[in-house]
Design a protein around this motif. Structure first.
Motif, mmCIF file in Angstrom:
data_model
loop_
_atom_site.group_PDB
_atom_site.id
_atom_site.type_symbol
_atom_site.label_atom_id
_atom_site.label_comp_id
_atom_site.label_asym_id
_atom_site.label_seq_id
_atom_site.Cartn_x
_atom_site.Cartn_y
_atom_site.Cartn_z
ATOM 1 N N VAL A 37 0.840 -1.196 0.000
ATOM 2 C CA VAL A 37 0.000 0.000 0.000
ATOM 3 C C VAL A 37 0.880 1.253 0.000
ATOM 4 C CG1 VAL A 37 -1.614 1.383 1.381
ATOM 5 C CG2 VAL A 37 -2.002 -1.074 1.095
ATOM 6 N N VAL A 38 1.837 1.292 0.905
ATOM 7 C CA VAL A 38 2.735 2.448 1.003
ATOM 8 C C VAL A 38 3.527 2.618 -0.286
ATOM 9 C CG1 VAL A 38 4.727 3.402 2.232
ATOM 10 C CG2 VAL A 38 2.881 2.308 3.517
ATOM 11 N N ASP A 39 4.040 1.528 -0.818
ATOM 12 C CA ASP A 39 4.825 1.580 -2.047
ATOM 13 C C ASP A 39 4.005 2.137 -3.213
ATOM 14 O OD1 ASP A 39 7.393 0.617 -3.500
ATOM 15 O OD2 ASP A 39 5.783 -0.295 -4.677
ATOM 16 N N GLU A 40 2.781 1.635 -3.360
ATOM 17 C CA GLU A 40 1.928 2.085 -4.463
ATOM 18 C C GLU A 40 1.550 3.555 -4.323
ATOM 19 O OE1 GLU A 40 1.226 0.637 -7.146
ATOM 20 O OE2 GLU A 40 1.522 -1.515 -6.827
ATOM 21 N N LEU A 41 1.218 3.982 -3.120
ATOM 22 C CA LEU A 41 0.789 5.362 -2.920
ATOM 23 C C LEU A 41 1.935 6.353 -3.057
ATOM 24 C CD1 LEU A 41 -1.722 4.957 0.059
ATOM 25 C CD2 LEU A 41 -2.260 5.395 -2.349
ATOM 26 N N LEU A 42 3.149 5.919 -2.760
ATOM 27 C CA LEU A 42 4.304 6.815 -2.870
ATOM 28 C C LEU A 42 4.839 6.902 -4.294
ATOM 29 C CD1 LEU A 42 6.307 5.931 0.379
ATOM 30 C CD2 LEU A 42 4.993 8.007 -0.088
ATOM 31 N N HIS A 43 4.528 5.912 -5.125
ATOM 32 C CA HIS A 43 5.110 5.876 -6.468
ATOM 33 C C HIS A 43 4.101 6.081 -7.593
ATOM 34 C CE1 HIS A 43 8.391 3.658 -4.258
ATOM 35 N NE2 HIS A 43 9.101 4.499 -4.971
ATOM 36 N N GLU A 100 8.183 -20.409 12.922
ATOM 37 C CA GLU A 100 8.380 -19.617 11.718
ATOM 38 C C GLU A 100 7.067 -18.929 11.350
ATOM 39 O OE1 GLU A 100 11.283 -19.378 10.138
ATOM 40 O OE2 GLU A 100 12.395 -20.972 11.169
ATOM 41 N N LEU A 101 7.153 -17.804 10.681
ATOM 42 C CA LEU A 101 5.956 -17.209 10.104
ATOM 43 C C LEU A 101 5.427 -18.132 9.013
ATOM 44 C CD1 LEU A 101 6.984 -13.439 9.851
ATOM 45 C CD2 LEU A 101 5.407 -14.483 11.499
ATOM 46 N N ASN A 102 4.136 -18.058 8.749
ATOM 47 C CA ASN A 102 3.518 -18.986 7.798
ATOM 48 C C ASN A 102 3.683 -18.582 6.348
ATOM 49 O OD1 ASN A 102 1.663 -16.881 7.437
ATOM 50 N ND2 ASN A 102 0.212 -17.759 8.895
ATOM 51 N N HIS A 103 4.450 -17.516 6.076
ATOM 52 C CA HIS A 103 4.668 -17.081 4.702
ATOM 53 C C HIS A 103 6.135 -16.721 4.512
ATOM 54 C CE1 HIS A 103 3.634 -13.504 7.123
ATOM 55 N NE2 HIS A 103 4.563 -12.900 6.403
ATOM 56 N N GLY A 104 6.584 -16.848 3.273
ATOM 57 C CA GLY A 104 7.955 -16.489 2.947
ATOM 58 C C GLY A 104 7.992 -15.163 2.214
ATOM 59 N N THR A 105 8.701 -15.128 1.101
ATOM 60 C CA THR A 105 8.780 -13.909 0.308
ATOM 61 C C THR A 105 7.500 -13.733 -0.502
ATOM 62 O OG1 THR A 105 9.826 -15.092 -1.527
ATOM 63 C CG2 THR A 105 11.286 -14.149 0.142
ATOM 64 N N ASP A 106 7.355 -12.589 -1.115
ATOM 65 C CA ASP A 106 6.141 -12.310 -1.889
ATOM 66 C C ASP A 106 5.949 -13.276 -3.049
ATOM 67 O OD1 ASP A 106 5.804 -10.255 -0.166
ATOM 68 O OD2 ASP A 106 6.012 -8.632 -1.625
ATOM 69 N N ASP A 107 7.058 -13.850 -3.552
ATOM 70 C CA ASP A 107 6.940 -14.795 -4.671
ATOM 71 C C ASP A 107 6.879 -16.248 -4.196
ATOM 72 O OD1 ASP A 107 9.521 -15.131 -3.815
ATOM 73 O OD2 ASP A 107 10.472 -14.592 -5.726
ATOM 74 N N GLY A 108 6.654 -16.448 -2.887
ATOM 75 C CA GLY A 108 6.433 -17.786 -2.367
ATOM 76 C C GLY A 108 7.673 -18.558 -1.963
ATOM 77 N N LYS A 109 8.847 -17.944 -2.063
ATOM 78 C CA LYS A 109 10.076 -18.635 -1.677
ATOM 79 C C LYS A 109 10.295 -18.532 -0.164
ATOM 80 C CE LYS A 109 12.344 -17.720 -6.114
ATOM 81 N NZ LYS A 109 13.477 -17.032 -6.798
ATOM 82 N N PRO A 110 11.055 -19.471 0.418
ATOM 83 C CA PRO A 110 11.359 -19.381 1.851
ATOM 84 C C PRO A 110 12.106 -18.087 2.157
ATOM 85 C CG PRO A 110 11.907 -21.553 0.996
ATOM 86 C CD PRO A 110 11.608 -20.699 -0.196
ATOM 87 N N ILE A 222 -8.161 -4.885 1.266
ATOM 88 C CA ILE A 222 -6.921 -4.186 0.928
ATOM 89 C C ILE A 222 -5.966 -5.120 0.221
ATOM 90 C CG2 ILE A 222 -4.910 -3.002 1.889
ATOM 91 C CD1 ILE A 222 -6.766 -2.025 4.158
ATOM 92 N N ALA A 223 -5.883 -6.358 0.700
ATOM 93 C CA ALA A 223 -5.012 -7.356 0.079
ATOM 94 C C ALA A 223 -5.392 -7.582 -1.379
ATOM 95 C CB ALA A 223 -5.100 -8.669 0.856
ATOM 96 N N GLU A 224 -6.689 -7.625 -1.655
ATOM 97 C CA GLU A 224 -7.147 -7.811 -3.029
ATOM 98 C C GLU A 224 -6.740 -6.633 -3.908
ATOM 99 O OE1 GLU A 224 -11.297 -8.875 -5.433
ATOM 100 O OE2 GLU A 224 -11.359 -8.309 -3.314
ATOM 101 N N ARG A 225 -6.782 -5.443 -3.355
ATOM 102 C CA ARG A 225 -6.434 -4.253 -4.123
ATOM 103 C C ARG A 225 -4.955 -4.219 -4.501
ATOM 104 N NH1 ARG A 225 -8.538 1.444 -3.766
ATOM 105 N NH2 ARG A 225 -8.034 1.056 -5.940
ATOM 106 N N VAL A 226 -4.087 -4.713 -3.611
ATOM 107 C CA VAL A 226 -2.652 -4.674 -3.893
ATOM 108 C C VAL A 226 -2.139 -5.978 -4.488
ATOM 109 C CG1 VAL A 226 -2.245 -2.948 -2.106
ATOM 110 C CG2 VAL A 226 -1.997 -5.378 -1.535
ATOM 111 N N GLY A 227 -2.999 -6.979 -4.628
ATOM 112 C CA GLY A 227 -2.597 -8.219 -5.289
ATOM 113 C C GLY A 227 -1.719 -9.130 -4.467
ATOM 114 N N LEU A 228 -1.885 -9.105 -3.139
ATOM 115 C CA LEU A 228 -1.114 -9.995 -2.267
ATOM 116 C C LEU A 228 -2.069 -10.558 -1.220
ATOM 117 C CD1 LEU A 228 1.769 -11.054 -1.604
ATOM 118 C CD2 LEU A 228 1.946 -9.175 0.041
ATOM 119 N N PRO A 229 -2.471 -11.816 -1.330
ATOM 120 C CA PRO A 229 -3.519 -12.351 -0.458
ATOM 121 C C PRO A 229 -3.117 -12.407 1.012
ATOM 122 C CG PRO A 229 -2.513 -14.107 -1.737
ATOM 123 C CD PRO A 229 -1.975 -12.815 -2.296
#
Length: 302
Positions: A37-43, A100-110, A222-229
């Protein structure tokens, strides 16, 4: 309470919420979603032009949680040695809870971060055993027969074991800064979603047109709007966070070391913030999150 302030009443005054609060809230993926959200609004204006009130939220959020902190500021936990803010939170989670957190990087990698050799690897099994024993107490709290299997001495022993385990990672103030930084960040984003002012949504939620009933529903929009579930069990993570924070703080301060104090964990007190009410909430949501039914008794195997 944790969503409204990182401070929580403790036995010796005030302190911020327990690190477990940050761990639970971060599992919703709220940090990564608001980072987008911050990235999109700033750029650009992909999410639209933020309102004046949302601009204030945007400036404060970038300043507090997406910028190197001022020298000597307690929340400054990045440096040339610790370059990754998200990794700087995962490391304490691993050390304190061996989780561990249940998610890795945005592209699904550890997610790569520095793991410590000294970690509380028995935290989960010990905590789940405490939940099981507390549930037995809740089940038989009104029982008068001699067959009542509630074992206050065992619960006190488990609470003491957890206390020593957690405090071993805190020697001489170790991890205090990291805990404060993690709790403050997650409380900020939790508050952003939970904020109500005469049943209103927060400025950034309204600017993103993400109004909804329920903290997790606003996050999903919000997650749907930025494309990250967001995580599908986000409601459970939000709902457990405050309760498990309060219980672990009490355990660390030794409130349940004494067998005589243990019944508070399974005896109804008619108060929403009582230890028994917190334990019921934890048992319900821990089971949903982990898929392990802590209401079931362990079966002995030969």
């Amino acid at each position: 309470m944790g969503a409204l302030s990182p401070l929580l009443a403790g036995g010796s005054g005030f302190r911020w919420d327990h690190l477990i609060y940050a761990y639970m809230v971060e599992n919703t993926r709220v940090y990564e979603i608001f980072r987008r959200v911050v990235d999109e609004l700033l750029h650009g204006e992909k999410l639209g032009a933020p309102t004046a009130e949302a601009q204030a939220w945007l400036r404060n959020t970038e300043e507090l949680f997406f910028k190197d902190g001022a020298p000597f500021f307690i929340g400054s936990v990045t440096s040339h040695i610790r370059r990754d803010l998200r990794g700087s939170r995962r490391n304490p989670y691993q050390r304190m809870f061996a989780m561990e957190l249940n998610h890795g990087t945005d592209d699904g990698k550890p997610y790569e971060y520095v793991r410590a050799e000294a970690a509380n690897n028995d935290f989960v099994s010990t905590f789940e055993e405490l939940l099981r024993e507390a549930w037995v107490g809740m089940t038989y709290v009104t029982a008068t027969s001699s067959s009542n299997p509630t074992d206050p001495s065992k619960i006190a022993l488990l609470a003491s074991k957890l206390k020593n385990m957690l405090l071993s990672r805190r020697q001489n103030g170790n991890l205090a800064r990291e805990e404060f930084a993690a709790v403050s960040a997650m409380a900020w984003f939790h508050m952003t979603l939970e904020y109500t002012n005469t049943n209103d949504n927060s400025p950034i939620v309204k600017s993103l047109r993400a109004e909804a009933n329920g903290t997790e529903q606003r996050l999903f929009k919000i997650a749907e709007r930025v494309g990250l579930p967001a995580h599908g069990l986000s409601k459970h993570f939000f709902d457990i966070a405050d309760a498990i924070s309060r219980i672990l703080i009490q355990i660390e301060t030794g409130d349940f070391d004494d067998e005589a104090a243990v019944p508070a964990l399974y005896t109804p007190a008619g108060v929403a913030t009582s230890p028994e009410a917190a334990m019921r909430r934890i048992i319900t949501h821990w089971t949903a999150i982990t898929g392990r039914d802590v209401k079931a008794r362990k079966v002995a195997t030969n």
